[in-house]
Write a protein that holds these residues in place. Structure first.
Motif, PDB file in Angstrom:
ATOM      1  N   LEU A  48     -22.437 -37.713 -11.015  1.00 11.49           N
ATOM      2  CA  LEU A  48     -22.773 -39.134 -10.853  1.00 11.49           C
ATOM      3  C   LEU A  48     -21.548 -40.043 -10.982  1.00 11.49           C
ATOM      4  CD1 LEU A  48     -26.130 -39.295 -12.846  1.00 11.49           C
ATOM      5  CD2 LEU A  48     -25.807 -39.077 -10.378  1.00 11.49           C
ATOM      6  N   GLU A  49     -20.366 -39.449 -11.185  1.00 12.54           N
ATOM      7  CA  GLU A  49     -19.094 -40.198 -11.272  1.00 12.54           C
ATOM      8  C   GLU A  49     -19.090 -41.182 -12.441  1.00 12.54           C
ATOM      9  OE1 GLU A  49     -17.367 -40.753  -6.944  1.00 12.54           O
ATOM     10  OE2 GLU A  49     -19.468 -41.351  -6.963  1.00 12.54           O
ATOM     11  N   TYR A  50     -19.631 -40.719 -13.552  1.00 19.40           N
ATOM     12  CA  TYR A  50     -19.677 -41.542 -14.770  1.00 19.40           C
ATOM     13  C   TYR A  50     -18.269 -41.868 -15.275  1.00 19.40           C
ATOM     14  CZ  TYR A  50     -20.805 -42.670 -19.671  1.00 19.40           C
ATOM     15  OH  TYR A  50     -20.909 -43.272 -20.903  1.00 19.40           O
ATOM     16  N   LYS A  51     -17.323 -40.944 -15.066  1.00 24.57           N
ATOM     17  CA  LYS A  51     -15.948 -41.143 -15.544  1.00 24.57           C
ATOM     18  C   LYS A  51     -15.322 -42.384 -14.917  1.00 24.57           C
ATOM     19  CE  LYS A  51     -12.107 -39.705 -17.607  1.00 24.57           C
ATOM     20  NZ  LYS A  51     -11.117 -40.606 -17.064  1.00 24.57           N
ATOM     21  N   SER A  67     -25.541 -46.003 -22.534  1.00 20.92           N
ATOM     22  CA  SER A  67     -24.213 -46.156 -23.135  1.00 20.92           C
ATOM     23  C   SER A  67     -23.987 -47.570 -23.643  1.00 20.92           C
ATOM     24  CB  SER A  67     -23.132 -45.800 -22.100  1.00 20.92           C
ATOM     25  OG  SER A  67     -23.286 -44.484 -21.633  1.00 20.92           O
ATOM     26  N   GLY A  68     -25.014 -48.422 -23.567  1.00 21.85           N
ATOM     27  CA  GLY A  68     -24.879 -49.799 -24.033  1.00 21.85           C
ATOM     28  C   GLY A  68     -24.273 -50.723 -23.010  1.00 21.85           C
ATOM     29  N   MET A  89     -27.068 -34.287 -23.903  1.00 20.68           N
ATOM     30  CA  MET A  89     -27.012 -34.726 -22.509  1.00 20.68           C
ATOM     31  C   MET A  89     -26.236 -33.698 -21.678  1.00 20.68           C
ATOM     32  SD  MET A  89     -27.945 -37.218 -20.435  1.00 20.68           S
ATOM     33  CE  MET A  89     -28.258 -38.647 -21.470  1.00 20.68           C
ATOM     34  N   ASN A  90     -26.757 -33.360 -20.494  1.00 21.78           N
ATOM     35  CA  ASN A  90     -26.124 -32.397 -19.603  1.00 21.78           C
ATOM     36  C   ASN A  90     -24.751 -32.904 -19.165  1.00 21.78           C
ATOM     37  OD1 ASN A  90     -25.722 -31.569 -16.501  1.00 21.78           O
ATOM     38  ND2 ASN A  90     -26.768 -29.922 -17.590  1.00 21.78           N
ATOM     39  N   LYS A 130     -20.047 -41.906 -24.683  1.00 24.04           N
ATOM     40  CA  LYS A 130     -21.026 -41.018 -24.061  1.00 24.04           C
ATOM     41  C   LYS A 130     -22.416 -41.635 -24.238  1.00 24.04           C
ATOM     42  CE  LYS A 130     -18.558 -37.397 -22.734  1.00 24.04           C
ATOM     43  NZ  LYS A 130     -17.248 -38.053 -22.873  1.00 24.04           N
ATOM     44  N   PRO A 131     -23.324 -41.400 -23.303  1.00 24.88           N
ATOM     45  CA  PRO A 131     -24.687 -41.944 -23.440  1.00 24.88           C
ATOM     46  C   PRO A 131     -25.374 -41.395 -24.677  1.00 24.88           C
ATOM     47  CG  PRO A 131     -24.282 -41.127 -21.207  1.00 24.88           C
ATOM     48  CD  PRO A 131     -23.145 -40.665 -22.045  1.00 24.88           C
ATOM     49  N   SER A 132     -26.147 -42.253 -25.316  1.00 21.79           N
ATOM     50  CA  SER A 132     -26.910 -41.835 -26.497  1.00 21.79           C
ATOM     51  C   SER A 132     -28.355 -41.533 -26.089  1.00 21.79           C
ATOM     52  CB  SER A 132     -26.883 -42.941 -27.554  1.00 21.79           C
ATOM     53  OG  SER A 132     -27.766 -42.648 -28.620  1.00 21.79           O
ATOM     54  N   THR A 133     -28.974 -40.588 -26.784  1.00 28.34           N
ATOM     55  CA  THR A 133     -30.396 -40.282 -26.552  1.00 28.34           C
ATOM     56  C   THR A 133     -31.267 -40.844 -27.668  1.00 28.34           C
ATOM     57  OG1 THR A 133     -30.129 -38.142 -27.654  1.00 28.34           O
ATOM     58  CG2 THR A 133     -29.826 -38.191 -25.266  1.00 28.34           C
ATOM     59  N   ASP A 134     -30.639 -41.549 -28.629  1.00 27.80           N
ATOM     60  CA  ASP A 134     -31.366 -42.180 -29.736  1.00 27.80           C
ATOM     61  C   ASP A 134     -31.791 -43.582 -29.293  1.00 27.80           C
ATOM     62  OD1 ASP A 134     -31.912 -43.810 -32.060  1.00 27.80           O
ATOM     63  OD2 ASP A 134     -31.068 -42.192 -33.264  1.00 27.80           O
TER      64      ASP A 134
END
Length: 781
Positions: A9-12, A353-354, A1-2, A35-39
Motif C-alpha cells: 500500500l506504499e505506507y512508507k 496511525s493518528g 499488523m501484517n 506504525k498503525p496501532s490496533t488499540d
C-alpha cells in the motif's frame, strides 16, 4: 499488523512525507518509527492530539519549535563522565530555551482549547540556571568566551600579547629581508609562525626549518630570534586549552546533574513536534479528522488517494461496513479499480496511525486488527511460481488470520487461470471471507461475479465509470452499479463495421444482453442522481450564503438602531442635567436671600425629587420600540397623561399647539412633541372633595404619616396636635411622624408631646426600614 501490507500500500511514502514536516531530528525519528496501532483507545487519543495541533496551526500559524535538538546522546555521555564539546553544550542550552518558548506559547493561548498540549507543556522544566550557565560560557557560534572564567580571560590576554610581538618581529623580517623571501608574508607551520625563504638564502636567515615547498625552492623557516616568543605563545595556548577543558568539564557535570529533567523535556518536545508534524501533513493534504469506531464501518466522502497529485486525483465517495460488508468492483483495466483498493487500505493505515484523512469533514474510519492486501503481480521466478500460484499462496496466508476485525483487499481475485475455474474459485473465497464477517473489497474481470453481489446478503456491486465518447476512464466509483465490458461501443467508436458488430451481438445470449442493458440503465440513473445531488448542493450553498448575508445586514441594522437610541438618550440626559444644574443654582441663590423664611424645606425636597424623577435611564441593551396601542391614536387634549416615546418618559399635555404638535410637561421640563412621538395613557381625573367623617373610622381619609420637615417648631406642634385628633378619629393603631434629624429640636418636641398626650400609649424611633432616627412611631391606647 501484517508487515507486507505496508509495502503493497506504499505506507512508507506517507511516513517519508510526515518526516519532512517535523521541525527537529527528534520529530523525524518519531515519524520514521510510526506504525498503525490496533488499540482503539490509543488511536482515538492520537487523533485527538493531531486535531488539537491542527486547530493551533489553523488559528495561530507558526509554532515555535525551532532550536530543539536530540541531546540524549550528549546527556548520556555527560552522565558517564565524558566532557562535552562546546557545540554539544550549546545544543543543550538551545533545547532548554526551545522548551521554554513552547511552554510560553501554549500557556498564553486563549483559543483554541488544547487540554492535551497544556498537559504536555506542564511537564517541561525551565532549567533557567543551567541555560544561563552554558550561555555565560559559550557564544552562539560555539566558542568558549573569554568571560567563562577569570583565568581564561588572563590567559587569552597573554596569548594576544605574544601573538602581537611575534607578528611585529616577523613583519620587520618581511620588510628588511624581502629579497630573500619567496613572498613577503608570514605564514604558520606546525602551529608556529614562519617565513617563506628562498633556498639559496637559507644560511642568511638562521633558524629552524619546519617545511619546504613541493619544488624545494622555498623553505619555511622560523627565525632564531622569535623561537623564544613562539615557545611562550605555545605555552600560553596549552594553558588556554586546559582551562577550556576544565570549563567544559564543569558544564558537563552540571548537565549530568539535571539529566532526569533534560530527558523529560526531550521526550515531551519530541511528542509535541510529532503532533504538529501530523497536523501539518493533514493540512497539506486538505485532510479531515476521522471519527474512529471499532465496528468495521468506513465512510469517506470525496476521498482522495494521498499519493496522487491533488490537481489530478479524482475524489470518490466510499462506504463499507454498515449496509454491506463487501464490495465487488468490476470494470475495464486502467479504470481505477486498484487505486480504489489502495485508497481504502492506505487511509485505514493512516487513520490507525493518528493521521488525518484526505476527504471531506464527517469521515468515519474503523480500527482493524489486521489489514491484508493481495494486489499486483507477485510472480516469483526464483520460487518458480506463476502469477496464479503467487496470488494463491498469499491468499492462503491471509485466510489463516481473517476474522470480524479484518480488512481484506483482493485485486483481480482468481485471475491467472482458466476463467470458469477462476470465477468459481473467486466466489468461493469471497464466500469464506464474508462468512467470517470481515470487511472485503475485491476487483475482478469475471462477469459471473456481477451476479454475485445480487445473490449474497451484505455484498454490493460497484464499478469504475468509463466514458464511451472519449474512450477514457473517468476514475469515478459507482457503488451499486456493476461494470460492463463496453466492447461493442468501443469497437464502433474505433471504426469497426456495423455488420461485424451486429454479427458479434448475435453470438451472445439474451441473458447477457439484458444484463448489459440493465447495467447501462443503472449507470444512467446513477449519473442523473449525482447531477441532481450536485445541483442541490450548489442551491443549498447559495441559500446558506444568502442567509449569512441577511443575518449580517440585520445585525448591522440592529447595531445602528441601538447607536441612534443611545445618542438620543444621552442628548436627553444632558438636557436634564443642564436643567438640574440651573435649578440647583436658583435654589442656592434663593436660600441666600433674606426672604428664605417664605420657603419651606419640604418644598425644596419635593422640587429636587421631581428633578431626579425627570432623569431618563440609558438603555444598556437593545430594546424593541413600544408600538402605540389603538388607544394611543385617540385625540389628545390638555391634561391627558402621555408617554414621550423618544425619551421613554411619562408626562402631561399642557397645551395643544396644533393638530399634530403638543406641548408636554415632563418633570420640570416643557417640551414640544409630534403626535407620532406621543402615546396616550389616561385622561385627567376631576378632583373630588372627600367629606370628613363624623363617625370614628368610617369614611375618614387621613394619611398614616405626617411630614413636619421644614416646619417651624410652633407650627409643627400645632399641625401635630390636629393630625393626632384626625388619626384617632380614623381609628389608626399607630402613625409615623416624619421630622428629620436636623438639630433634634423638632424630634424632642414630638416626643414631649407624645409623653403628655393621654391617647398615646407609647412612642419609639423608626426602624431601618421605617426612616430611622428621622421618624418617630406613635402607638395609640
Amino acid at each position: 499488523m501484517n508487515q507486507r501490507v505496508f509495502h503493497v500500500l506504499e505506507y512508507k511514502k506517507i511516513i517519508d512525507q510526515l518526516a519532512e514536516f517535523a521541525a527537529s531530528s527528534l520529530g523525524k525519528a518519531k515519524a520514521a518509527a510510526l506504525k498503525p496501532s490496533t488499540d482503539f483507545e490509543e488511536v482515538v487519543q492520537w487523533q485527538n492530539e493531531t486535531d488539537e495541533a491542527a486547530q493551533v496551526i489553523r488559528l495561530h500559524g507558526n509554532v515555535p519549535l525551532g532550536g530543539i535538538f536530540d541531546i540524549k546522546p550528549s546527556i548520556k555521555r555527560s552522565t558517564i563522565g565524558g566532557v562535552l564539546s562546546p557545540s554539544e553544550c550549546l545544543d543543550v542550552a538551545s533545547t532548554i530555551y526551545g522548551g521554554k518558548q513552547m511552554k510560553r506559547f501554549i500557556d498564553q493561548m486563549e483559543e483554541p482549547v488544547v487540554p492535551i498540549l497544556r498537559g504536555l507543556v506542564e511537564g517541561i522544566v525551565p532549567l533557567n540556571e543551567l541555560e544561563r550557565q552554558i550561555r555565560g560560557c559559550i557564544d552562539d557560534n560555539g566558542h568558549v568566551m573569554d568571560g567563562a572564567s577569570d583565568k581564561l580571560r588572563t590567559i587569552r590576554s597573554r596569548v594576544r600579547t605574544y601573538e602581537s610581538r611575534v607578528r611585529d618581529k616577523m613583519d620587520s623580517y618581511t620588510k628588511s629581508k624581502s629579497k630573500m623571501l619567496s613572498d613577503a608574508i608570514v605564514t604558520i607551520r606546525n602551529d608556529r609562525y614562519v617565513l617563506p625563504v628562498k633556498q639559496e638564502y637559507r644560511g642568511s636567515i638562521g633558524g629552524i626549518v619546519h617545511d619546504q615547498s613541493s619544488s624545494g625552492a622555498t623553505l619555511f623557516i622560523e627565525p632564531q630570534a622569535i623561537v623564544d616568543l613562539n615557545n611562550q605563545l605555545q605555552e600560553a595556548k596549552v594553558q588556554e586549552k586546559h582551562e577550556i577543558e576544565r570549563i567544559l568539564k564543569e558544564l558537563s557535570e552540571a548537565i549530568a546533574s539535571d539529566k532526569s529533567f533534560l530527558y523529560q523535556n526531550v521526550e515531551l518536545l519530541q511528542k509535541i513536534d510529532f503532533m504538529f508534524a501530523r497536523a501539518k501533513l493533514g493540512q497539506s493534504m486538505k485532510a479531515a479528522m476521522p471519527a474512529m469506531n471499532d465496528r468495521g464501518i468506513i465512510k469517506m466522502k470525496q476521498a482522495r488517494h494521498p499519493l496522487i497529485n491533488q490537481e489530478e486525483v479524482v475524489a470518490n465517495d466510499i462506504e463499507l461496513g454498515e449496509s454491506f460488508t463487501s464490495i465487488v468492483i468490476t470494470g475495464p483495466n486502467t479504470g481505477g479499480k486498484t487505486v480504489t483498493l489502495k485508497l481504502v487500505g492506505l487511509c485505514t493505515l493512516m487513520a490507525q496511525s493518528g493521521l488525518q484523512i484526505p476527504a471531506f469533514d464527517g469521515v468515519e474510519m474503523a480500527v482493524f486488527e489486521n489489514v491484508f492486501a493481495d494486489i499486483g503481480d507477485e510472480q516469483s521466478i526464483e520460487q518458480n511460481l506463476s502469477t496464479f500460484s503467487s496470488h494463491m499462496t498469499n491468499i492462503v496466508d491471509i485466510l489463516q488470520y481473517v476474522n470480524d476485525k479484518t480488512l481484506v483487499l483482493f485485486d483481480e481475485l482468481g485471475a491467472g487461470t482458466d476463467p470458469q475455474e477462476g470465477a468459481a474459485l473467486a466466489m468461493s473465497i469471497l464466500d469464506e471471507v464474508v462468512q467470517r464477517d470481515a470487511r472485503v473489497i475485491a476487483t475482478t474481470h469475471y462477469p459471473e461475479l456481477k451476479a454475485y453481489g445480487y445473490n449474497r446478503e451484505g455484498v454490493i456491486n460497484a464499478s469504475v465509470e468509463f466514458d464511451i465518447q472519449t474512450l477514457q476512464p473517468t476514475y469515478r466509483l459507482l457503488i451499486g452499479v456493476p461494470g460492463r465490458s463496453n466492447a461493442f461501443e468501443i469497437s464502433r467508436r474505433l471504426g469497426l463495421d456495423e455488420h461485424v458488430i451486429e454479427t458479434a451481438k448475435g453470438h451472445i445470449g439474451s441473458d447477457s444482453k439484458s444484463v448489459e442493458n440493465m447495467i447501462a440503465s443503472l449507470e444512467e440513473s446513477t449519473r442523473g442522481a449525482d447531477r441532481d445531488y450536485e445541483e442541490a448542493e450548489k442551491i443549498l450553498e447559495q441559500a446558506q450564503e444568502l442567509h449569512r448575508e441577511l443575518e449580517d445586514n440585520w445585525k448591522k441594522f440592529e447595531d445602528k438602531r441601538e447607536q441612534l437610541y443611545q445618542r438620543a438618550e444621552q442628548k436627553a440626559e444632558k438636557a436634564v442635567e443642564k436643567a438640574k444644574m440651573e435649578a440647583e443654582e436658583i435654589v442656592k441663590e434663593l436660600r441666600n436671600r433674606k426672604q428664605q423664611a417664605d420657603f419651606k424645606e419640604h418644598e425644596w425636597i419635593e422640587a429636587r425629587k421631581t428633578l431626579e424623577e425627570a432623569r431618563p435611564e440609558l438603555a444598556n441593551k437593545k430594546q424593541k420600540q413600544n408600538k402605540p396601542s389603538s388607544a394611543g391614536k385617540r385625540e389628545l387634549k390638555a391634561g391627558d397623561e402621555v408617554k414621550l416615546l423618544s425619551l421613554n418618559q411619562n408626562g402631561t399635555v399642557i397645551d395643544v399647539i396644533s393638530e399634530n404638535e403638543f406641548q408636554v410637561q415632563v418633570g420640570i421640563m416643557k417640551v414640544k412633541a409630534k403626535r407620532k412621538d406621543l402615546e396616550y395613557i389616561k385622561s385627567e381625573q376631576p378632583l373630588k372633595e372627600k367629606p370628613m367623617a363624623t363617625v370614628k373610622g368610617k369614611g375618614y381619609h387621613v394619611k398614616t404619616e405626617l411630614d413636619l420637615r421644614g416646619e417651624r417648631y410652633e407650627e409643627a406642634l400645632t399641625r401635630l396636635e390636629k393630625y393626632i385628633d384626625d388619626a384617632i378619629l380614623a381609628g389608626y393603631p399607630r402613625v409615623s411622624i416624619i421630622h428629620g434629624k436636623g438639630t433634634g429640636a423638632l424630634r424632642n418636641g414630638v416626643k414631649n408631646f407624645a409623653d403628655n398626650h393621654p391617647a398615646i400609649k407609647s412612642h419609639r424611633s423608626g426602624g431601618m426600614n421605617e426612616g430611622g432616627g428621622g421618624v418617630t412611631i406613635l402607638e395609640f391606647a
